[in-house]
Design an enzyme around this catalytic site. Sequence first.
Site, short mmCIF file in Angstrom:
data_model
loop_
_atom_site.label_atom_id
_atom_site.label_comp_id
_atom_site.label_asym_id
_atom_site.label_seq_id
_atom_site.Cartn_x
_atom_site.Cartn_y
_atom_site.Cartn_z
N GLY A 28 0.81 -1.22 0.00
CA GLY A 28 0.00 0.00 0.00
C GLY A 28 0.84 1.26 0.00
O GLY A 28 2.03 1.22 -0.31
N LEU A 30 0.58 3.64 -2.15
CA LEU A 30 1.03 3.52 -3.54
C LEU A 30 1.59 4.85 -4.06
O LEU A 30 1.11 5.93 -3.73
CB LEU A 30 -0.13 3.07 -4.42
CG LEU A 30 -0.79 1.75 -3.99
CD1 LEU A 30 -1.90 1.37 -4.98
CD2 LEU A 30 0.23 0.61 -3.88
N HIS A 31 2.64 4.71 -4.87
CA HIS A 31 3.24 5.88 -5.53
C HIS A 31 3.44 5.54 -7.00
O HIS A 31 3.10 4.42 -7.43
CB HIS A 31 4.56 6.26 -4.84
CG HIS A 31 5.48 5.09 -4.63
ND1 HIS A 31 6.12 4.45 -5.68
CD2 HIS A 31 5.85 4.42 -3.51
CE1 HIS A 31 6.84 3.46 -5.21
NE2 HIS A 31 6.69 3.40 -3.88
N GLY A 33 5.89 4.60 -8.63
CA GLY A 33 6.67 3.37 -8.86
C GLY A 33 5.73 2.18 -8.92
O GLY A 33 5.78 1.37 -9.84
N HIS A 34 4.81 2.08 -7.92
CA HIS A 34 3.83 0.99 -7.94
C HIS A 34 2.95 1.09 -9.19
O HIS A 34 2.66 0.10 -9.84
CB HIS A 34 2.88 1.08 -6.73
CG HIS A 34 3.53 0.84 -5.41
ND1 HIS A 34 3.62 1.80 -4.44
CD2 HIS A 34 4.11 -0.26 -4.89
CE1 HIS A 34 4.22 1.31 -3.38
NE2 HIS A 34 4.53 0.05 -3.62
N GLN A 152 15.43 -8.22 -3.06
CA GLN A 152 14.11 -8.86 -2.92
C GLN A 152 13.70 -9.51 -4.24
O GLN A 152 13.21 -10.65 -4.27
CB GLN A 152 13.08 -7.81 -2.50
CG GLN A 152 11.65 -8.28 -2.67
CD GLN A 152 10.65 -7.31 -2.09
OE1 GLN A 152 10.46 -7.24 -0.88
NE2 GLN A 152 9.97 -6.54 -2.94
N MET A 183 11.59 6.31 -5.84
CA MET A 183 10.27 6.36 -5.21
C MET A 183 10.11 5.23 -4.21
O MET A 183 10.51 4.09 -4.48
CB MET A 183 9.18 6.28 -6.27
CG MET A 183 9.14 7.53 -7.08
SD MET A 183 7.58 7.74 -7.87
CE MET A 183 7.95 9.20 -8.83
O1 PAF Z 1 8.08 -4.78 -1.79
C1 PAF Z 1 7.08 -4.86 -1.04
O2 PAF Z 1 6.25 -3.94 -0.99
C2 PAF Z 1 6.91 -6.09 -0.16
O3 PAF Z 1 8.13 -6.55 0.29
C3 PAF Z 1 6.10 -7.20 -0.85
C4 PAF Z 1 6.82 -7.77 -2.06
C5 PAF Z 1 4.74 -6.67 -1.27
C6 PAF Z 1 5.87 -8.36 0.14
O4 PAF Z 1 5.20 -7.95 1.27
#
Ligand code: PAF
Length: 281
Positions: A28, A30-31, A33-34, A152, A183
């Site tokens: 959540g 959100l910016h 980038g998302h 990640q 971001m």
């Molecule tokens: O990058 C994120 O926002 C979190 O690490 C993810 C991949 C949604 C897992 O909770």
Amino acid sequence: MFVFSTYNQIQKHLKKNSGTLGLVPTMGSLHQGHLSLVQKALADNDHVIVSIFINPTQFNNTNDLKKYPQNIAKDQELLNSIDEKIIVYNPDAGDLYPNQVIAKSYDFGSLAFYMEGAFRPGHFNGVATVVEALLRKLKPNRAYFGQKDFQQLRVIQLLNSQLELGVEIIGCHTVRENDGLAMSSRNQMLNKEERKAATLIYKTLEKLSVYRDQRNISQMKAFFIKNIAKEKCLKLEYFFVANPNELIPVKKIKPNKNFWLYVSVYAGKTRLIDNTELKRL
Ligand code: PAF
């Protein structure tokens, strides 16, 4: 837009709507980038799910979890303005962790050992637990992650292949503010002075990102520390150079090999990470 809080509701909705499925997992706040991940997912798939869940098991610090920004109403407004067909999955912990809210234990070898793995113990077990649950339940064809969280992304690629989940994991370029700051939902935790200071992180990375000959990493690190010291509120946590495949930090940059530079910097109390590819002139 469709908003569901349980996996069963999503399943019913998807049964009526066949086609390919893209998943954008988020926590959540959100910016852009998302939203760029969501746009890519919309371009590649018939249906797109954006999951919004602040995953407790990936926070090794309870204070960090408590402070993590959330604004579900604004998130939904933003997603709706992009495409009314987007499916939002905003579950309670019980829907993703039916037994106990606890991280599983994985072996990702060197990929999860250094950098975030070393400075946030248990973090990748928590990320992998929730991403595994999302991929197994929602069964997307593709899942989208940003390269700002490069380690990640690599861990999730390995998770997907180790467990043979069969999802196409798509890494997308880091989206930056006009002044270069990567971001991140955490940026909204910065005060005015810290926000301005934080631009120095990428500006310094950019200066270090091009090189001509072999480079000595302790000299590069010294340059980084000296440069960010111009802003009192910035403090380096780590500075590493590693090949993007193994993510094992090296001491020297040898020509003709692919290396990336990874940093974690505190701006006041807010922890920011960033990275860049090193390019030989
Ligand atoms: O990058 C994120 O926002 C979190 O690490 C993810 C991949 C949604 C897992 O909770």
